[in-house]
Design a protein around this motif. Sequence first.
Motif, short mmCIF file in Angstrom:
data_model
loop_
_atom_site.label_atom_id
_atom_site.label_comp_id
_atom_site.label_asym_id
_atom_site.label_seq_id
_atom_site.Cartn_x
_atom_site.Cartn_y
_atom_site.Cartn_z
N ALA A 135 -3.44 5.98 12.66
CA ALA A 135 -3.56 5.71 11.23
C ALA A 135 -4.00 6.97 10.50
O ALA A 135 -4.35 7.98 11.11
CB ALA A 135 -4.56 4.58 10.99
N ARG A 136 -3.97 6.91 9.18
CA ARG A 136 -4.54 7.98 8.39
C ARG A 136 -5.37 7.35 7.28
O ARG A 136 -5.16 6.20 6.90
CB ARG A 136 -3.47 8.89 7.79
CG ARG A 136 -2.58 8.22 6.74
CD ARG A 136 -1.60 9.22 6.14
NE ARG A 136 -0.78 8.60 5.11
CZ ARG A 136 0.39 8.04 5.34
NH1 ARG A 136 0.86 8.01 6.58
NH2 ARG A 136 1.09 7.49 4.37
N ARG A 137 -6.33 8.10 6.77
CA ARG A 137 -7.22 7.57 5.74
C ARG A 137 -6.67 7.89 4.35
O ARG A 137 -6.13 8.95 4.10
CB ARG A 137 -8.62 8.15 5.90
CG ARG A 137 -9.28 7.73 7.19
CD ARG A 137 -10.70 8.22 7.29
NE ARG A 137 -11.57 7.51 6.36
CZ ARG A 137 -12.90 7.53 6.43
NH1 ARG A 137 -13.50 8.22 7.40
NH2 ARG A 137 -13.64 6.89 5.57
N ARG A 138 -6.81 6.91 3.47
CA ARG A 138 -6.39 7.09 2.08
C ARG A 138 -7.29 6.25 1.20
O ARG A 138 -7.39 5.04 1.39
CB ARG A 138 -4.91 6.69 1.89
CG ARG A 138 -4.44 6.75 0.46
CD ARG A 138 -2.97 6.41 0.34
NE ARG A 138 -2.13 7.42 0.97
CZ ARG A 138 -0.80 7.33 1.05
NH1 ARG A 138 -0.19 6.27 0.58
NH2 ARG A 138 -0.10 8.28 1.63
N SER A 139 -7.95 6.88 0.24
CA SER A 139 -8.88 6.20 -0.66
C SER A 139 -9.93 5.42 0.12
O SER A 139 -10.36 4.35 -0.31
CB SER A 139 -8.11 5.26 -1.61
OG SER A 139 -7.20 5.97 -2.40
N GLY A 140 -10.32 5.94 1.29
CA GLY A 140 -11.35 5.30 2.08
C GLY A 140 -10.83 4.29 3.08
O GLY A 140 -11.51 3.95 4.04
N GLN A 141 -9.60 3.79 2.89
CA GLN A 141 -9.02 2.82 3.79
C GLN A 141 -8.18 3.52 4.86
O GLN A 141 -7.84 4.68 4.73
CB GLN A 141 -8.15 1.80 3.03
CG GLN A 141 -8.93 0.77 2.25
CD GLN A 141 -9.54 1.34 0.99
OE1 GLN A 141 -8.88 2.05 0.23
NE2 GLN A 141 -10.80 1.05 0.76
N LEU A 142 -7.84 2.75 5.90
CA LEU A 142 -6.96 3.26 6.94
C LEU A 142 -5.53 2.79 6.67
O LEU A 142 -5.27 1.60 6.59
CB LEU A 142 -7.42 2.76 8.32
CG LEU A 142 -8.65 3.44 8.90
CD1 LEU A 142 -9.07 2.75 10.18
CD2 LEU A 142 -8.39 4.91 9.16
N THR A 143 -4.62 3.75 6.50
CA THR A 143 -3.21 3.44 6.33
C THR A 143 -2.51 3.68 7.66
O THR A 143 -2.49 4.80 8.15
CB THR A 143 -2.57 4.34 5.27
OG1 THR A 143 -3.31 4.25 4.06
CG2 THR A 143 -1.13 3.93 5.00
N MET A 144 -1.95 2.66 8.25
CA MET A 144 -1.26 2.83 9.52
C MET A 144 0.09 3.51 9.29
O MET A 144 0.83 3.13 8.39
CB MET A 144 -1.09 1.48 10.21
CG MET A 144 -2.39 0.91 10.73
SD MET A 144 -2.15 -0.59 11.66
CE MET A 144 -1.53 -1.66 10.37
N VAL A 145 0.39 4.50 10.10
CA VAL A 145 1.63 5.24 9.93
C VAL A 145 2.70 4.79 10.92
O VAL A 145 3.88 4.99 10.70
CB VAL A 145 1.39 6.75 10.06
CG1 VAL A 145 0.53 7.25 8.92
CG2 VAL A 145 0.76 7.10 11.40
N ASP A 146 2.31 4.19 12.03
CA ASP A 146 3.26 3.77 13.05
C ASP A 146 3.62 2.30 12.84
O ASP A 146 3.24 1.43 13.61
CB ASP A 146 2.68 3.99 14.45
CG ASP A 146 3.72 3.78 15.53
OD1 ASP A 146 4.92 3.73 15.20
OD2 ASP A 146 3.33 3.66 16.70
N ALA A 147 4.30 2.02 11.75
CA ALA A 147 4.73 0.65 11.44
C ALA A 147 6.13 0.71 10.84
O ALA A 147 6.49 1.67 10.16
CB ALA A 147 3.76 0.00 10.46
N ASP A 148 6.93 -0.31 11.10
CA ASP A 148 8.25 -0.35 10.49
C ASP A 148 8.78 -1.77 10.45
O ASP A 148 8.30 -2.66 11.15
CB ASP A 148 9.23 0.58 11.22
CG ASP A 148 9.62 0.06 12.61
OD1 ASP A 148 10.30 -0.98 12.70
OD2 ASP A 148 9.23 0.69 13.61
N MET A 149 9.79 -1.96 9.59
CA MET A 149 10.52 -3.22 9.51
C MET A 149 11.99 -2.89 9.56
O MET A 149 12.47 -2.07 8.77
CB MET A 149 10.19 -3.99 8.22
CG MET A 149 10.74 -5.41 8.23
SD MET A 149 10.70 -6.23 6.62
CE MET A 149 12.09 -5.45 5.82
N SER A 150 12.70 -3.49 10.50
CA SER A 150 14.13 -3.26 10.68
C SER A 150 14.44 -1.77 10.84
O SER A 150 15.46 -1.28 10.36
CB SER A 150 14.91 -3.83 9.49
OG SER A 150 14.70 -5.22 9.38
N GLY A 151 13.52 -1.04 11.50
CA GLY A 151 13.74 0.36 11.77
C GLY A 151 13.34 1.30 10.65
O GLY A 151 13.38 2.52 10.82
#
Length: 306
Positions: free
Chosen positions: A175-191
């Motif tokens: 994940a990466r942090r943004r505005s204090g929260q964790l934004t997951m980068v390894d996620a997808d829908m239908s590729g």
Amino acid sequence: MTISRRSLAQMLAAAGAVAPIAQARAQEQDDPAPNEAVTRAPTTRDKATRLVAPVTINGQGPFDFLVDTGANRSCISKDLAEALSLPAGPEISIRTMVGSHPHPTARVDRLEIAGKSQRRINIPVLPMPMQDSRGVLGVDWLKSRRLVLDFKGKSLEISPPKHEVSTPNRVVVPARRRSGQLTMVDADMSGTPISAMIDSGSQVSIGNAALRHLLSRADAGRIQVEKVELTSLVGEKFPGEMGYLPFLRLGGLTLGNVPVVFAEASVFELWDLSSKPAIILGIDLLAQFNAVALDFGRSTVRFDIV
């Protein structure tokens, strides 16, 4: 990982809320030490099935606060601030799912949860109509710590960062942090890559317009949605459309038939995600796991599979 349309509709009818996001920072808080002890606190559920935990304010309490990983600032209800006769602080701007508005603050000498604390802070004061909790526990007090939401054990755990790897019953997502929260980068829908935020303060999972467009394109326009109305933590009403994602991948974990409410939430703009497919993973989805661990030091999110 399937939630029925009926059960989701019942949750939406039960005053669903999304916690606020403040743009100001807390003044002082304890830093994690390398050999810091692991601490735990019991959790219960409010009427919207979200986690609440015991918090003390200036040594008084405990009071039930909503555990909200989507809020970068802890807040206190207007009723509790008045009951504790907290001195007034400066007015600040608070951004909710609907928009940004000025709110007063109250001066708190010490806010404590499970042995971890913030000191000498100006905590935003919010009207919290029809809420079981007396405030919001945001991620500002965590700093680089690791937070484990143990749904099966009905507790939360706070510890120093920890290296973890995926196992057959456990998926660790970068994940990466943004505005204090964790934004997951390894996620997808239908590729197609999407951004996914962990928000335990949101009663339902919420997708933006770009995710809805992606779903409509992937489903050849056959997407079926149902109009619903959500209510923010401070009582603001905003419309949405409830639908289902056929597949959602988080790291090595694939979820099917994921319920989501598509809404024009202002926080997507705050996170610079208005034009990119994004989803806020609410408590309706998170609670399907045994536990979810957010490591703010190592920027990872761990899902323990039921």
